[in-house]
Design a protein around this motif. Structure first.
Motif, mmCIF file in Angstrom:
data_model
loop_
_atom_site.group_PDB
_atom_site.id
_atom_site.type_symbol
_atom_site.label_atom_id
_atom_site.label_comp_id
_atom_site.label_asym_id
_atom_site.label_seq_id
_atom_site.Cartn_x
_atom_site.Cartn_y
_atom_site.Cartn_z
ATOM 1 N N GLY A 97 -13.724 2.889 -0.484
ATOM 2 C CA GLY A 97 -14.756 1.970 -0.012
ATOM 3 C C GLY A 97 -14.289 0.888 0.938
ATOM 4 N N VAL A 98 -13.064 0.984 1.437
ATOM 5 C CA VAL A 98 -12.568 -0.003 2.395
ATOM 6 C C VAL A 98 -13.335 0.144 3.703
ATOM 7 N N THR A 99 -13.731 -0.969 4.294
ATOM 8 C CA THR A 99 -14.489 -0.967 5.540
ATOM 9 C C THR A 99 -13.542 -1.030 6.731
ATOM 10 N N PHE A 100 -13.563 0.033 7.532
ATOM 11 C CA PHE A 100 -12.816 0.042 8.783
ATOM 12 C C PHE A 100 -13.759 -0.383 9.895
ATOM 13 N N LEU A 101 -13.266 -1.209 10.794
ATOM 14 C CA LEU A 101 -14.079 -1.762 11.870
ATOM 15 C C LEU A 101 -13.987 -0.939 13.145
ATOM 16 N N GLU A 102 -13.181 0.111 13.123
ATOM 17 C CA GLU A 102 -13.014 0.984 14.280
ATOM 18 C C GLU A 102 -12.459 2.323 13.818
ATOM 19 N N GLN A 103 -12.558 3.286 14.700
ATOM 20 C CA GLN A 103 -11.935 4.583 14.450
ATOM 21 C C GLN A 103 -10.432 4.458 14.714
ATOM 22 N N PRO A 104 -9.627 5.290 14.039
ATOM 23 C CA PRO A 104 -8.192 5.261 14.327
ATOM 24 C C PRO A 104 -7.944 5.513 15.811
ATOM 25 N N ARG A 105 -6.949 4.814 16.342
ATOM 26 C CA ARG A 105 -6.597 5.002 17.744
ATOM 27 C C ARG A 105 -5.094 5.132 17.869
ATOM 28 N N HIS A 106 -4.689 5.810 18.914
ATOM 29 C CA HIS A 106 -3.270 6.042 19.167
ATOM 30 C C HIS A 106 -2.839 5.153 20.314
ATOM 31 N N GLU A 107 -1.889 4.299 20.018
ATOM 32 C CA GLU A 107 -1.343 3.363 20.990
ATOM 33 C C GLU A 107 0.138 3.692 21.181
ATOM 34 N N PRO A 108 0.749 3.189 22.248
ATOM 35 C CA PRO A 108 2.181 3.454 22.441
ATOM 36 C C PRO A 108 3.039 3.018 21.246
ATOM 37 N N TYR A 109 2.595 2.012 20.510
ATOM 38 C CA TYR A 109 3.366 1.509 19.370
ATOM 39 C C TYR A 109 3.035 2.221 18.062
ATOM 40 N N THR A 111 -0.163 4.628 15.499
ATOM 41 C CA THR A 111 -1.550 4.896 15.141
ATOM 42 C C THR A 111 -2.054 3.702 14.347
ATOM 43 N N VAL A 112 -3.255 3.214 14.717
ATOM 44 C CA VAL A 112 -3.726 1.960 14.138
ATOM 45 C C VAL A 112 -5.241 1.972 13.997
ATOM 46 N N ALA A 113 -5.742 1.252 13.008
ATOM 47 C CA ALA A 113 -7.178 0.977 12.864
ATOM 48 C C ALA A 113 -7.319 -0.348 12.131
ATOM 49 N N VAL A 114 -8.289 -1.131 12.573
ATOM 50 C CA VAL A 114 -8.552 -2.429 11.954
ATOM 51 C C VAL A 114 -9.505 -2.225 10.779
ATOM 52 N N PHE A 115 -9.169 -2.827 9.645
ATOM 53 C CA PHE A 115 -10.059 -2.831 8.491
ATOM 54 C C PHE A 115 -10.191 -4.252 7.989
ATOM 55 N N GLN A 116 -11.137 -4.458 7.083
ATOM 56 C CA GLN A 116 -11.279 -5.786 6.496
ATOM 57 C C GLN A 116 -11.132 -5.706 4.992
ATOM 58 N N ASP A 117 -10.594 -6.781 4.430
ATOM 59 C CA ASP A 117 -10.475 -6.833 2.976
ATOM 60 C C ASP A 117 -11.818 -7.228 2.373
ATOM 61 N N LEU A 118 -11.858 -7.397 1.074
ATOM 62 C CA LEU A 118 -13.134 -7.649 0.412
ATOM 63 C C LEU A 118 -13.784 -8.947 0.843
ATOM 64 N N TYR A 119 -13.024 -9.854 1.456
ATOM 65 C CA TYR A 119 -13.595 -11.132 1.887
ATOM 66 C C TYR A 119 -13.867 -11.189 3.384
ATOM 67 N N GLY A 120 -13.391 -10.190 4.135
ATOM 68 C CA GLY A 120 -13.617 -10.163 5.574
ATOM 69 C C GLY A 120 -12.395 -10.440 6.423
ATOM 70 N N ASN A 121 -11.253 -10.756 5.793
ATOM 71 C CA ASN A 121 -10.023 -10.914 6.572
ATOM 72 C C ASN A 121 -9.699 -9.600 7.262
ATOM 73 N N ARG A 122 -9.263 -9.684 8.500
ATOM 74 C CA ARG A 122 -8.952 -8.475 9.271
ATOM 75 C C ARG A 122 -7.486 -8.088 9.119
#
Length: 130
Positions: A97-109, A111-122
């Motif tokens: 049930g974790v909320t991801f704010l974007e689809q996974p993306r591949h960057e030079p550094y 694979t990354v995706a932003v998610f938020q914790d239960l309080y909204g911290n990114r």
């Protein structure tokens, strides 16, 4: 050797924070010790014992601290959770049930995706590139 061992994360409730970090993110509960003032010393960590930085989950006291819950970094990604298997952890977190704010993306550094914790911290879930 010097290192940062703990970072404080201000939360609304100890038990709901422990559930989120332990169940949804797969962290381990390192310590949960009652204190004489009614607070608790609650530490969770993503890795095995002795590795990396842990979080001190601190229940907000007073209006100023309560206002910071969920927005400790002004809306920026403030926490970075490294993984050695992005697909595994992403799938497990979604199922929990974790909320991801974007689809996974591949960057030079990595694979990354932003998610938020239960309080909204990114947070970034990040598998660094080899």
């Amino acid at each position: 050797m010097r290192r940062i061992s703990l970072v404080t994360l201000v939360v609304d409730d100890y038990d709901e924070a422990i559930r989120f970090y332990a169940e949804a993110l797969g962290f381990r509960l390192v310590e949960d010790v009652p204190r004489p003032d009614g607070s608790r010393w609650v530490v969770v960590a993503p890795g095995t014992e002795g590795t990396g930085t842990a979080l001190l989950l601190a229940r907000a006291k007073g209006e100023v601290q309560r206002d910071r819950v969920g927005d400790q970094t002004g809306g920026r990604v403030g926490f970075f959770l490294h993984t050695d298997d992005f697909a595994r952890d992403h799938a497990r977190m979604l199922a929990a049930g974790v909320t991801f704010l974007e689809q996974p993306r591949h960057e030079p550094y990595g694979t990354v995706a932003v998610f938020q914790d239960l309080y909204g911290n990114r947070w970034d879930l990040l598998q660094p590139a080899d």
